[in-house]
Design a protein around this motif. Structure first.
Motif, PDB file in Angstrom:
ATOM      1  N   ALA A  48     -22.761  16.406   9.749  1.00 14.59           N
ATOM      2  CA  ALA A  48     -23.134  17.768   9.570  1.00 14.59           C
ATOM      3  C   ALA A  48     -22.578  18.788  10.755  1.00 14.59           C
ATOM      4  O   ALA A  48     -22.646  18.367  11.662  1.00 14.59           O
ATOM      5  N   PHE A  49     -22.011  19.622  10.341  1.00 19.80           N
ATOM      6  CA  PHE A  49     -21.257  21.023  11.015  1.00 19.80           C
ATOM      7  C   PHE A  49     -22.151  22.134  10.971  1.00 19.80           C
ATOM      8  O   PHE A  49     -22.468  22.714  10.076  1.00 19.80           O
ATOM      9  N   TYR A  50     -22.866  22.329  12.073  1.00 15.92           N
ATOM     10  CA  TYR A  50     -23.647  23.559  12.208  1.00 15.92           C
ATOM     11  C   TYR A  50     -22.861  24.674  13.077  1.00 15.92           C
ATOM     12  O   TYR A  50     -22.190  24.359  14.251  1.00 15.92           O
ATOM     13  N   ILE A  51     -22.937  26.022  12.573  1.00 17.56           N
ATOM     14  CA  ILE A  51     -22.236  26.848  13.605  1.00 17.56           C
ATOM     15  C   ILE A  51     -22.992  28.251  13.795  1.00 17.56           C
ATOM     16  O   ILE A  51     -24.176  28.429  13.105  1.00 17.56           O
ATOM     17  N   ASN A  52     -22.929  28.623  14.934  1.00 13.96           N
ATOM     18  CA  ASN A  52     -23.450  30.187  15.457  1.00 13.96           C
ATOM     19  C   ASN A  52     -22.271  30.827  16.112  1.00 13.96           C
ATOM     20  O   ASN A  52     -21.848  30.818  16.939  1.00 13.96           O
ATOM     21  N   GLY A  53     -21.599  31.767  14.971  1.00 13.82           N
ATOM     22  CA  GLY A  53     -20.621  32.482  15.456  1.00 13.82           C
ATOM     23  C   GLY A  53     -19.275  31.593  16.105  1.00 13.82           C
ATOM     24  O   GLY A  53     -18.945  30.672  15.312  1.00 13.82           O
ATOM     25  N   GLU A  54     -19.176  31.413  17.124  1.00 17.28           N
ATOM     26  CA  GLU A  54     -17.801  30.681  17.828  1.00 17.28           C
ATOM     27  C   GLU A  54     -18.521  29.432  18.125  1.00 17.28           C
ATOM     28  O   GLU A  54     -17.472  28.352  18.414  1.00 17.28           O
ATOM     29  N   GLN A  55     -19.878  29.105  18.061  1.00 16.81           N
ATOM     30  CA  GLN A  55     -20.437  27.979  18.726  1.00 16.81           C
ATOM     31  C   GLN A  55     -20.602  27.052  17.600  1.00 16.81           C
ATOM     32  O   GLN A  55     -20.891  27.161  16.413  1.00 16.81           O
ATOM     33  N   SER A  56     -20.507  25.688  18.013  1.00 21.17           N
ATOM     34  CA  SER A  56     -20.663  24.799  16.983  1.00 21.17           C
ATOM     35  C   SER A  56     -21.516  23.556  17.449  1.00 21.17           C
ATOM     36  O   SER A  56     -21.663  23.279  18.655  1.00 21.17           O
ATOM     37  N   ILE A  57     -22.230  22.784  16.700  1.00 24.49           N
ATOM     38  CA  ILE A  57     -22.910  21.536  16.862  1.00 24.49           C
ATOM     39  C   ILE A  57     -22.585  20.581  15.705  1.00 24.49           C
ATOM     40  O   ILE A  57     -22.579  20.942  14.440  1.00 24.49           O
ATOM     41  N   ILE A  58     -22.121  19.260  16.012  1.00 21.40           N
ATOM     42  CA  ILE A  58     -22.004  18.239  15.055  1.00 21.40           C
ATOM     43  C   ILE A  58     -22.795  17.272  15.348  1.00 21.40           C
ATOM     44  O   ILE A  58     -23.016  16.663  16.429  1.00 21.40           O
ATOM     45  N   LEU A  59     -23.656  16.655  14.045  1.00 23.40           N
ATOM     46  CA  LEU A  59     -24.188  15.851  14.063  1.00 23.40           C
ATOM     47  C   LEU A  59     -23.471  14.447  13.498  1.00 23.40           C
ATOM     48  O   LEU A  59     -22.888  14.842  12.281  1.00 23.40           O
ATOM     49  N   THR A  60     -23.396  13.323  13.903  1.00 21.31           N
ATOM     50  CA  THR A  60     -22.648  12.209  13.298  1.00 21.31           C
ATOM     51  C   THR A  60     -23.439  10.995  13.308  1.00 21.31           C
ATOM     52  O   THR A  60     -24.113  10.567  14.231  1.00 21.31           O
ATOM     53  N   TYR A  61     -23.546  10.386  12.073  1.00 17.54           N
ATOM     54  CA  TYR A  61     -24.425   9.011  11.799  1.00 17.54           C
ATOM     55  C   TYR A  61     -23.399   7.881  11.027  1.00 17.54           C
ATOM     56  O   TYR A  61     -23.027   8.428  10.294  1.00 17.54           O
ATOM     57  N   ILE A  62     -23.442   6.867  11.773  1.00 14.12           N
ATOM     58  CA  ILE A  62     -22.510   5.719  10.862  1.00 14.12           C
ATOM     59  C   ILE A  62     -23.680   4.610  10.712  1.00 14.12           C
ATOM     60  O   ILE A  62     -24.125   3.944  11.529  1.00 14.12           O
ATOM     61  N   TYR A  63     -23.732   4.407   9.378  1.00 11.60           N
ATOM     62  CA  TYR A  63     -24.724   3.465   9.031  1.00 11.60           C
ATOM     63  C   TYR A  63     -24.094   2.151   8.689  1.00 11.60           C
ATOM     64  O   TYR A  63     -23.130   2.108   7.754  1.00 11.60           O
ATOM     65  N   HIS A  64     -24.417   0.993   9.179  1.00 13.56           N
ATOM     66  CA  HIS A  64     -23.908  -0.157   8.986  1.00 13.56           C
ATOM     67  C   HIS A  64     -24.966  -1.167   8.334  1.00 13.56           C
ATOM     68  O   HIS A  64     -26.136  -1.437   9.053  1.00 13.56           O
ATOM     69  N   PRO A  65     -24.823  -1.023   6.746  1.00 12.99           N
ATOM     70  CA  PRO A  65     -25.913  -1.613   6.010  1.00 12.99           C
ATOM     71  C   PRO A  65     -26.159  -3.292   6.665  1.00 12.99           C
ATOM     72  O   PRO A  65     -27.293  -3.625   6.515  1.00 12.99           O
ATOM     73  N   SER A  66     -25.097  -3.995   7.045  1.00  8.76           N
ATOM     74  CA  SER A  66     -25.321  -5.264   7.760  1.00  8.76           C
ATOM     75  C   SER A  66     -25.318  -4.855   9.212  1.00  8.76           C
ATOM     76  O   SER A  66     -25.209  -3.737   9.691  1.00  8.76           O
ATOM     77  N   ASP A  67     -25.562  -6.136  10.006  1.00  9.92           N
ATOM     78  CA  ASP A  67     -25.845  -5.677  11.450  1.00  9.92           C
ATOM     79  C   ASP A  67     -24.642  -5.166  12.118  1.00  9.92           C
ATOM     80  O   ASP A  67     -23.397  -5.529  11.728  1.00  9.92           O
ATOM     81  N   ILE A  68     -24.991  -4.407  13.025  1.00 12.32           N
ATOM     82  CA  ILE A  68     -23.796  -3.941  14.050  1.00 12.32           C
ATOM     83  C   ILE A  68     -23.200  -5.080  14.765  1.00 12.32           C
ATOM     84  O   ILE A  68     -24.173  -5.512  15.516  1.00 12.32           O
ATOM     85  N   ASN A  69     -22.157  -5.569  14.673  1.00 16.32           N
ATOM     86  CA  ASN A  69     -21.865  -6.650  15.583  1.00 16.32           C
ATOM     87  C   ASN A  69     -20.402  -6.028  16.189  1.00 16.32           C
ATOM     88  O   ASN A  69     -19.454  -6.946  16.607  1.00 16.32           O
ATOM     89  N   GLU A  70     -20.203  -4.628  16.271  1.00 14.90           N
ATOM     90  CA  GLU A  70     -19.141  -4.358  17.057  1.00 14.90           C
ATOM     91  C   GLU A  70     -19.455  -3.285  18.146  1.00 14.90           C
ATOM     92  O   GLU A  70     -20.598  -2.781  18.041  1.00 14.90           O
ATOM     93  N   SER A  71     -18.838  -3.126  19.238  1.00 12.91           N
ATOM     94  CA  SER A  71     -19.033  -2.252  20.304  1.00 12.91           C
ATOM     95  C   SER A  71     -18.622  -1.083  19.654  1.00 12.91           C
ATOM     96  O   SER A  71     -17.578  -0.822  18.848  1.00 12.91           O
ATOM     97  N   TRP A  72     -19.140   0.210  20.120  1.00 10.54           N
ATOM     98  CA  TRP A  72     -18.679   1.429  19.762  1.00 10.54           C
ATOM     99  C   TRP A  72     -18.593   2.288  21.061  1.00 10.54           C
ATOM    100  O   TRP A  72     -19.017   1.910  21.959  1.00 10.54           O
TER     101      TRP A  72
END
Length: 132
Positions: A48-72
């Motif tokens: 999701a990308f939110y803006i306020n004039g020139e400013q921004s906020i980004i929310l990112t979510y990565i869902y792993h239906p099986s277990d997370i077995n990798e480093s990020w």
């Protein structure tokens, strides 16, 4: 089509409490995306990308239906990473490209917030995730 990030997460069965309920005033949702799983990988990316004039906020979510077995990993500048703990959940606070950022893992979901935020605003967003 999803009208909110919560709707998109619900559609994929993501029930973890991971969305902030507080945003600095003036920010509005500009764009929402869902990248469905591919044949090579079963993860689903939500953003999701939110803006306020020139400013921004980004929310990112990565869902792993099986277990997370990798480093990020996330890009950051040379400033040290700080830990911030709320209700037993550990958040990693850092800076990248002059923006304050947070990253954490909740069950099978990698989560991050980045944007034109003060550290206090970022912490307030994090605090709002677990508030009832």
């Amino acid at each position: 089509i999803h009208l909110s990030l919560q709707d998109a997460l619900n559609d994929y069965g993501v029930t973890e409490q991971i969305l902030p309920t507080w945003f600095p005033s003036g920010f509005i949702l500009e764009d929402l995306y869902v990248s469905p799983p591919s044949t090579a990988d079963d993860k689903v990316t939500f953003g999701a990308f939110y803006i306020n004039g020139e400013q921004s906020i980004i929310l990112t979510y990565i869902y792993h239906p099986s277990d997370i077995n990798e480093s990020w990993s996330y890009e950051k500048d040379s400033a040290e990473v700080k830990e911030y703990v709320v209700s037993g959940q550990k958040y990693y606070l850092y800076q990248n490209l002059d923006q304050n950022c947070a990253a954490w893992q909740n069950e099978n979901v990698e989560c991050s917030i980045s944007g034109d935020l003060t550290l206090d605003e970022l912490k307030k967003m994090i605090d709002s995730i677990t508030e009832e």
